[in-house]
Design a protein around this motif. Structure first.
Motif, PDB file in Angstrom:
ATOM      1  N   GLN A 174      97.548  25.462 117.910  1.00 10.52           N
ATOM      2  CA  GLN A 174      96.494  25.619 116.910  1.00 10.52           C
ATOM      3  C   GLN A 174      95.312  26.295 117.598  1.00 10.52           C
ATOM      4  O   GLN A 174      94.905  25.882 118.687  1.00 10.52           O
ATOM      5  N   VAL A 175      94.788  27.333 116.973  1.00  8.34           N
ATOM      6  CA  VAL A 175      93.715  28.126 117.581  1.00  8.34           C
ATOM      7  C   VAL A 175      92.439  27.956 116.757  1.00  8.34           C
ATOM      8  O   VAL A 175      92.445  28.129 115.540  1.00  8.34           O
ATOM      9  N   LYS A 176      91.364  27.617 117.442  1.00  5.19           N
ATOM     10  CA  LYS A 176      90.069  27.453 116.775  1.00  5.19           C
ATOM     11  C   LYS A 176      88.986  28.188 117.553  1.00  5.19           C
ATOM     12  O   LYS A 176      89.089  28.363 118.771  1.00  5.19           O
ATOM     13  N   GLU A 177      87.956  28.604 116.835  1.00  6.98           N
ATOM     14  CA  GLU A 177      86.787  29.212 117.461  1.00  6.98           C
ATOM     15  C   GLU A 177      85.658  28.183 117.483  1.00  6.98           C
ATOM     16  O   GLU A 177      85.299  27.626 116.446  1.00  6.98           O
ATOM     17  N   LYS A 178      85.118  27.925 118.669  1.00  6.84           N
ATOM     18  CA  LYS A 178      84.058  26.934 118.819  1.00  6.84           C
ATOM     19  C   LYS A 178      82.795  27.616 119.333  1.00  6.84           C
ATOM     20  O   LYS A 178      82.836  28.364 120.317  1.00  6.84           O
ATOM     21  N   LEU A 179      81.683  27.356 118.666  1.00  6.26           N
ATOM     22  CA  LEU A 179      80.417  27.984 119.041  1.00  6.26           C
ATOM     23  C   LEU A 179      80.039  27.593 120.470  1.00  6.26           C
ATOM     24  O   LEU A 179      80.076  26.421 120.843  1.00  6.26           O
ATOM     25  N   LYS A 180      79.691  28.608 121.273  1.00  8.74           N
ATOM     26  CA  LYS A 180      79.289  28.344 122.649  1.00  8.74           C
ATOM     27  C   LYS A 180      78.009  27.517 122.678  1.00  8.74           C
ATOM     28  O   LYS A 180      77.134  27.667 121.822  1.00  8.74           O
ATOM     29  N   TYR A 183      74.410  28.842 122.167  1.00 10.67           N
ATOM     30  CA  TYR A 183      73.971  29.373 120.874  1.00 10.67           C
ATOM     31  C   TYR A 183      73.741  28.281 119.835  1.00 10.67           C
ATOM     32  O   TYR A 183      73.444  28.578 118.680  1.00 10.67           O
ATOM     33  N   HIS A 184      73.881  27.038 120.250  1.00 15.57           N
ATOM     34  CA  HIS A 184      73.585  25.938 119.333  1.00 15.57           C
ATOM     35  C   HIS A 184      72.099  25.975 118.968  1.00 15.57           C
ATOM     36  O   HIS A 184      71.238  26.200 119.814  1.00 15.57           O
ATOM     37  N   GLY A 185      71.787  25.755 117.723  1.00 16.86           N
ATOM     38  CA  GLY A 185      70.398  25.735 117.281  1.00 16.86           C
ATOM     39  C   GLY A 185      69.922  27.052 116.700  1.00 16.86           C
ATOM     40  O   GLY A 185      68.842  27.115 116.100  1.00 16.86           O
ATOM     41  N   LEU A 186      70.719  28.126 116.872  1.00 16.82           N
ATOM     42  CA  LEU A 186      70.337  29.414 116.292  1.00 16.82           C
ATOM     43  C   LEU A 186      70.563  29.403 114.778  1.00 16.82           C
ATOM     44  O   LEU A 186      71.439  28.697 114.270  1.00 16.82           O
ATOM     45  N   SER A 187      69.795  30.197 114.084  1.00 13.85           N
ATOM     46  CA  SER A 187      69.986  30.320 112.639  1.00 13.85           C
ATOM     47  C   SER A 187      71.214  31.180 112.357  1.00 13.85           C
ATOM     48  O   SER A 187      71.697  31.909 113.239  1.00 13.85           O
ATOM     49  N   ILE A 188      71.695  31.103 111.132  1.00 13.92           N
ATOM     50  CA  ILE A 188      72.847  31.919 110.738  1.00 13.92           C
ATOM     51  C   ILE A 188      72.534  33.398 110.912  1.00 13.92           C
ATOM     52  O   ILE A 188      73.371  34.179 111.372  1.00 13.92           O
ATOM     53  N   ARG A 189      71.312  33.778 110.569  1.00 16.00           N
ATOM     54  CA  ARG A 189      70.904  35.185 110.693  1.00 16.00           C
ATOM     55  C   ARG A 189      70.939  35.637 112.155  1.00 16.00           C
ATOM     56  O   ARG A 189      71.418  36.734 112.473  1.00 16.00           O
ATOM     57  N   LYS A 200      80.035  37.943 121.877  1.00 17.01           N
ATOM     58  CA  LYS A 200      80.985  36.909 121.452  1.00 17.01           C
ATOM     59  C   LYS A 200      80.297  35.559 121.577  1.00 17.01           C
ATOM     60  O   LYS A 200      79.972  35.120 122.684  1.00 17.01           O
ATOM     61  N   ILE A 201      80.065  34.916 120.455  1.00 15.28           N
ATOM     62  CA  ILE A 201      79.287  33.676 120.458  1.00 15.28           C
ATOM     63  C   ILE A 201      80.174  32.427 120.395  1.00 15.28           C
ATOM     64  O   ILE A 201      79.665  31.306 120.359  1.00 15.28           O
ATOM     65  N   THR A 202      81.480  32.628 120.394  1.00 14.16           N
ATOM     66  CA  THR A 202      82.392  31.482 120.330  1.00 14.16           C
ATOM     67  C   THR A 202      83.384  31.507 121.486  1.00 14.16           C
ATOM     68  O   THR A 202      83.658  32.557 122.074  1.00 14.16           O
ATOM     69  N   ASP A 203      83.906  30.346 121.810  1.00 12.88           N
ATOM     70  CA  ASP A 203      85.027  30.215 122.734  1.00 12.88           C
ATOM     71  C   ASP A 203      86.284  29.956 121.908  1.00 12.88           C
ATOM     72  O   ASP A 203      86.237  29.234 120.904  1.00 12.88           O
ATOM     73  N   THR A 204      87.396  30.547 122.334  1.00 11.15           N
ATOM     74  CA  THR A 204      88.663  30.309 121.651  1.00 11.15           C
ATOM     75  C   THR A 204      89.331  29.088 122.267  1.00 11.15           C
ATOM     76  O   THR A 204      89.609  29.056 123.465  1.00 11.15           O
ATOM     77  N   ILE A 205      89.566  28.085 121.441  1.00 12.78           N
ATOM     78  CA  ILE A 205      90.166  26.833 121.894  1.00 12.78           C
ATOM     79  C   ILE A 205      91.583  26.733 121.343  1.00 12.78           C
ATOM     80  O   ILE A 205      91.803  26.871 120.134  1.00 12.78           O
TER      81      ILE A 205
END
Length: 287
Positions: A174-180, A183-189, A200-205
């Protein structure tokens, strides 16, 4: 000395071999629909009788491991992963493709060990000449250690097994993208702008969900590169040895010899002790 449990081996008190019949796997002998086996949230069906037929189906993943004689429920799966070229595992492949074509289903994707791909291509060419059908399909050779993506959130990797001919097993991740974390706390924009700028703001898990060994000796258990096989949520295999190595939540035992009755198989499995007790399921469809 550690005991090895493997039901497909020969017995000194041999019983006559049964003739396997590929009934629809969700229908009993009286024609009544029966519930599917569910293991760790995954519906599982199929047949696996040593020397006669093996096809293990995971409908929610849209795939089958090996094709046996092409049981009816396998036809609706878009992906088939072949472990090796013994007839009880690959014999129904042309029928699988032909039946999908007859029902105007899209061409399936068939994954085989790279070493047998040219021969499988020849197999289909022979059947085209015999049948006059197109037998449309996508055939992919996968080497040990290679991966293929079958869905945005699923990938499958081949691993080494040990059999009398070239063989391999498969692990479904199972492959998921997890926010690094940074970058936690940033707005969607803000995150959108970063992505548009090429960051690339996510890690592939990846997490091993299902592992299928096909026919194999226990040597594969000692191979460190196969560690994910022993961590998969569900492990489908025919042999139990080195019980302390299994970290799987559940183990589905398959490929029992037709010499045994369901009662004999259930009796042997009921004697399993810790750490396997309570984790082992058995597939006795067709017995």
């Amino acid at each position: 000395m550690e005991e090895e449990i493997k039901f497909s081996s020969s017995s000194s008190q041999e019983k006559p071999q049964k003739l396997a019949v590929s009934l629809p796997n969700n229908v009993d002998k009286k024609g009544k629909k029966k519930p599917l086996m569910t293991i760790e949230g995954y519906p599982v069906e199929g047949l696996s009788i040593a020397g006669l037929e093996t096809c293990i189906i995971f409908p929610s993943l849209d795939l089958a491991f090996d094709i046996g004689r092409c049981p009816q429920r396998a036809v609706s799966q878009n992906f088939v992963f072949i472990s090796h070229a013994h007839m009880d595992h690959i014999g129904g492949l042309p029928m699988y493709v032909a039946t999908r074509g007859l029902n105007r289903m899209k061409p399936p994707t068939i994954i085989v060990p790279t070493s047998i791909k040219p021969t499988v291509e020849q197999l289909f060419e022979v059947h085209r000449q015999l049948d006059g059908s197109e037998l449309r399909h996508v055939l992919i050779g996968l080497d040990i250690g290679e991966e293929i993506s079958i869905r945005r959130d699923l990938k499958v990797k081949a691993f080494k097994t040990h059999h009398t001919i070239k063989s391999q097993g498969y692990v479904v991740y199972q492959v998921k993208e997890k926010l690094k974390q940074e970058y936690h706390g940033l707005s969607i924009r803000e995150m959108k702008n970063l992505k548009l700028s090429g960051v690339k703001i996510t890690d592939t898990i990846s997490h091993p969900e299902i592992a299928f060994t096909g026919d194999t000796m226990s040597d594969f258990l000692l191979d460190e590169s196969n560690s994910d096989v022993l961590k998969a949520k569900v492990l489908v295999m025919e042999i139990i040895k080195h019980a302390d190595k299994f970290q799987n939540k559940a183990i589905l035992m398959i490929h029992f010899s037709a010499r045994y009755t369901v009662e004999e198989i259930q009796g042997a499995m009921s004697k399993l002790e810790a750490p396997l007790a309570g984790r082992v399921h058995i597939l006795t469809e067709g017995f």
